[in-house]
Design a protein around this motif. Structure first.
Motif, PDB file in Angstrom:
ATOM      1  N   ARG A 283       9.149 -13.220   6.570  1.00 46.60           N
ATOM      2  CA  ARG A 283       8.332 -14.209   5.854  1.00 46.60           C
ATOM      3  C   ARG A 283       7.734 -13.590   4.601  1.00 46.60           C
ATOM      4  O   ARG A 283       7.094 -12.540   4.653  1.00 46.60           O
ATOM      5  CB  ARG A 283       7.211 -14.736   6.748  1.00 46.60           C
ATOM      6  N   LEU A 284       7.922 -14.261   3.474  1.00 44.36           N
ATOM      7  CA  LEU A 284       7.408 -13.792   2.198  1.00 44.36           C
ATOM      8  C   LEU A 284       6.212 -14.602   1.714  1.00 44.36           C
ATOM      9  O   LEU A 284       5.482 -14.159   0.837  1.00 44.36           O
ATOM     10  CB  LEU A 284       8.509 -13.836   1.125  1.00 44.36           C
ATOM     11  N   ARG A 285       6.031 -15.801   2.285  1.00 44.90           N
ATOM     12  CA  ARG A 285       4.965 -16.680   1.806  1.00 44.90           C
ATOM     13  C   ARG A 285       4.615 -17.681   2.905  1.00 44.90           C
ATOM     14  O   ARG A 285       5.464 -18.041   3.722  1.00 44.90           O
ATOM     15  CB  ARG A 285       5.432 -17.399   0.539  1.00 44.90           C
ATOM     16  N   LYS A 286       3.348 -18.164   2.896  1.00 42.52           N
ATOM     17  CA  LYS A 286       2.903 -19.102   3.928  1.00 42.52           C
ATOM     18  C   LYS A 286       2.965 -20.553   3.497  1.00 42.52           C
ATOM     19  O   LYS A 286       3.344 -21.429   4.271  1.00 42.52           O
ATOM     20  CB  LYS A 286       1.466 -18.765   4.356  1.00 42.52           C
ATOM     21  N   ASN A 287       2.517 -20.852   2.272  1.00 42.99           N
ATOM     22  CA  ASN A 287       2.423 -22.259   1.836  1.00 42.99           C
ATOM     23  C   ASN A 287       3.132 -22.483   0.508  1.00 42.99           C
ATOM     24  O   ASN A 287       2.569 -22.179  -0.529  1.00 42.99           O
ATOM     25  CB  ASN A 287       0.939 -22.671   1.695  1.00 42.99           C
ATOM     26  N   LEU A 373      10.651 -23.763  -5.062  1.00 43.81           N
ATOM     27  CA  LEU A 373       9.194 -23.886  -5.076  1.00 43.81           C
ATOM     28  C   LEU A 373       8.742 -25.154  -5.797  1.00 43.81           C
ATOM     29  O   LEU A 373       7.687 -25.723  -5.488  1.00 43.81           O
ATOM     30  CB  LEU A 373       8.572 -22.650  -5.729  1.00 43.81           C
ATOM     31  N   GLU A 378       3.516 -27.888   0.579  1.00 51.88           N
ATOM     32  CA  GLU A 378       2.908 -26.822   1.373  1.00 51.88           C
ATOM     33  C   GLU A 378       3.375 -26.818   2.825  1.00 51.88           C
ATOM     34  O   GLU A 378       3.360 -25.781   3.484  1.00 51.88           O
ATOM     35  CB  GLU A 378       1.374 -26.939   1.323  1.00 51.88           C
ATOM     36  N   MET A 398       9.996 -12.464  -5.377  1.00 52.40           N
ATOM     37  CA  MET A 398       8.799 -13.007  -4.731  1.00 52.40           C
ATOM     38  C   MET A 398       7.647 -11.990  -4.745  1.00 52.40           C
ATOM     39  O   MET A 398       6.501 -12.361  -4.958  1.00 52.40           O
ATOM     40  CB  MET A 398       9.139 -13.396  -3.294  1.00 52.40           C
ATOM     41  N   GLU A 399       7.960 -10.723  -4.509  1.00 52.12           N
ATOM     42  CA  GLU A 399       6.887  -9.714  -4.462  1.00 52.12           C
ATOM     43  C   GLU A 399       6.316  -9.420  -5.847  1.00 52.12           C
ATOM     44  O   GLU A 399       5.116  -9.150  -5.975  1.00 52.12           O
ATOM     45  CB  GLU A 399       7.436  -8.423  -3.834  1.00 52.12           C
ATOM     46  N   TYR A 402       5.389 -13.759  -7.484  1.00 58.33           N
ATOM     47  CA  TYR A 402       4.691 -14.821  -6.750  1.00 58.33           C
ATOM     48  C   TYR A 402       3.698 -14.241  -5.754  1.00 58.33           C
ATOM     49  O   TYR A 402       3.361 -14.773  -4.776  1.00 58.33           O
ATOM     50  CB  TYR A 402       5.703 -15.718  -6.030  1.00 58.33           C
TER      51      TYR A 402
END
Length: 402
Positions: A283-287, A373, A378, A398-399, A402
């Motif tokens: 997982r790279l992001r939650k929302n 994106l 969300e 992403m790192e 974002y």
């Protein structure tokens, strides 16, 4: 030699596979390599990285030191050879590369890319003298370069599925014979259970080599999957990982059995493994939720489907990129997806997609991420999968952005 020059030296090494099974032994003799630590040899179509990761962490919980050799890497070349789960220092990397460079003129030929990383990792193990050296095959097993390294203490076989058919053969039986090639004389073997036909091939090889053989069946464990974890339970004991999916529960059960065969049973009621092997439902992001996974064959895609079944989300957006020589059947996933975003990896072997019904074609991974994106809310889930090279590019984007 500075770090950038050392990286440049290893990155200009060509890909490919040698046809001399004794090549690596000759080179190790020239480098005066001495084995340090017990070697655990891991083969399989899928699950090598995750199983190796779990074994690495479990051995450390037993108080043991480890060097873990795996491939490919996502962001940093040094991911291919970790000491106690960590990247080695740049200075040590330079020292090892410089030693190889000085001796290269004595080699029968220049090492291929995988062989070079293997040599670096083996020299690292000589310097660090770990209790255990976890060694993952590159392709197959029987003729893989790793099969000619030192004396193994345990052979571990994960899954057997179709991949690299141009090298390993078109049938599962042919592929299984390559994987079973890591089984050595009187060295114990622990394998996942497969079909009856595949297991028979593994049993025949183990019998021939007088190798004590134990099969592990994930069905014998209670596996629980959540959005951010997987647990396995047996005899009142629980092992918990932050890697999600029932297939990770199976990999974890294999790792537990393997480590216990070497170091005795775990006495703790609950054992928690921190972290995740990069690029495996990471997982790279939650929302919105944003995951990456290196699934590039049918078995890997089934594992992704299992992981998705334990997650809660509104709509699924897929980002897909692959190499031309890889066959991917995405129909089960495309049936779930609101939109598919196809993209071209920055590699000369990458698939060049054309516009298709229901799909968006982007020029590069950055454009694919931007589009996903833009479309997702969300409560949606974005999943990038396919070639590990795509996964690495997207993780870096992403790192950093974002």
């Amino acid at each position: 030699m500075i770090y950038d020059k050392a990286l440049e030296y290893v990155n200009e090494i060509p890909g490919g596979h040698g046809d001399d099974p004794q090549y690596l032994k000759k080179v190790l003799d020239i480098l005066q390599w001495k084995q340090r630590g017990k070697i655990i040899h891991i083969a399989g179509t899928n699950g090598k990285g995750s199983t190796g990761f779990f074994m690495d962490r479990l051995l450390q919980k037993k108080g043991k030191t480890t060097v873990h050799l795996s491939s490919p890497h996502l962001l940093d070349y040094r991911e291919r050879f970790l000491y106690n789960g960590e990247l080695i220092e740049e200075e040590l990397f330079i020292e090892i590369v410089e030693k190889i460079r000085r001796k290269e003129k004595e080699f029968p030929r220049r090492p291929y890319y995988f062989e070079m990383a293997l040599l670096i990792g083996l020299l690292l193990s000589q310097i660090k003298s770990p209790d255990y050296l976890l060694l993952e095959t590159g392709i197959g097993g029987k003729e893989d370069a790793t099969n000619f390294v030192g004396k193994t203490s345990l052979a571990v076989i994960t899954t057997v599925a179709k991949d690299h058919e141009n090298i390993l053969g078109n049938s599962l039986e042919e592929i299984a014979r390559h994987k079973a090639g890591i089984i050595k004389y009187k060295v114990p073997t622990i394998s996942l259970r497969h079909t009856e036909e595949i297991d028979e091939i593994i049993m025949e090889k183990a019998k021939k080599e007088k190798s004590p053989l134990l099969f592990v069946d994930g069905k014998d464990w209670t596996i629980t999957c959540g959005k951010d974890f997987t647990t396995i339970e047996r005899d009142g004991k629980i092992w918990e990982s932050s890697m999600c999916g029932s297939h990770q529960g199976t990999n974890l059960s294999l790792a537990v059995v393997a480590v216990e065969s070497l170091e005795g049973e775990f006495t703790e009621k609950r054992t928690r493994i921190i972290g995740a092997f990069p690029g495996r439902m990471e997982r790279l992001r939650k929302n919105p939720l944003f995951y990456i996974d290196g699934a590039h064959n049918e078995e890997g895609e089934r594992a992704v489907l299992q992981s998705l079944s334990s997650m809660e989300y509104d709509r699924l957006y897929l980002i897909v990129g692959k190499m031309r020589d890889k066959t991917m059947d995405l129909h089960p996933l495309t049936d779930l997806a609101e939109k598919i975003i196809l993209t071209k990896i920055q590699d000369e072997r990458a698939e060049q997609f054309t516009e298709g019904e229901g799909a968006i074609v982007t020029k590069n991974p950055r454009e694919a991420v931007e589009k996903a994106l833009e479309l997702a809310t969300e409560k949606d889930l974005i999943l990038a999968l396919g070639s590990i090279y795509l996964i690495g590019e997207i993780k870096e984007i992403m790192e950093n952005e974002y």
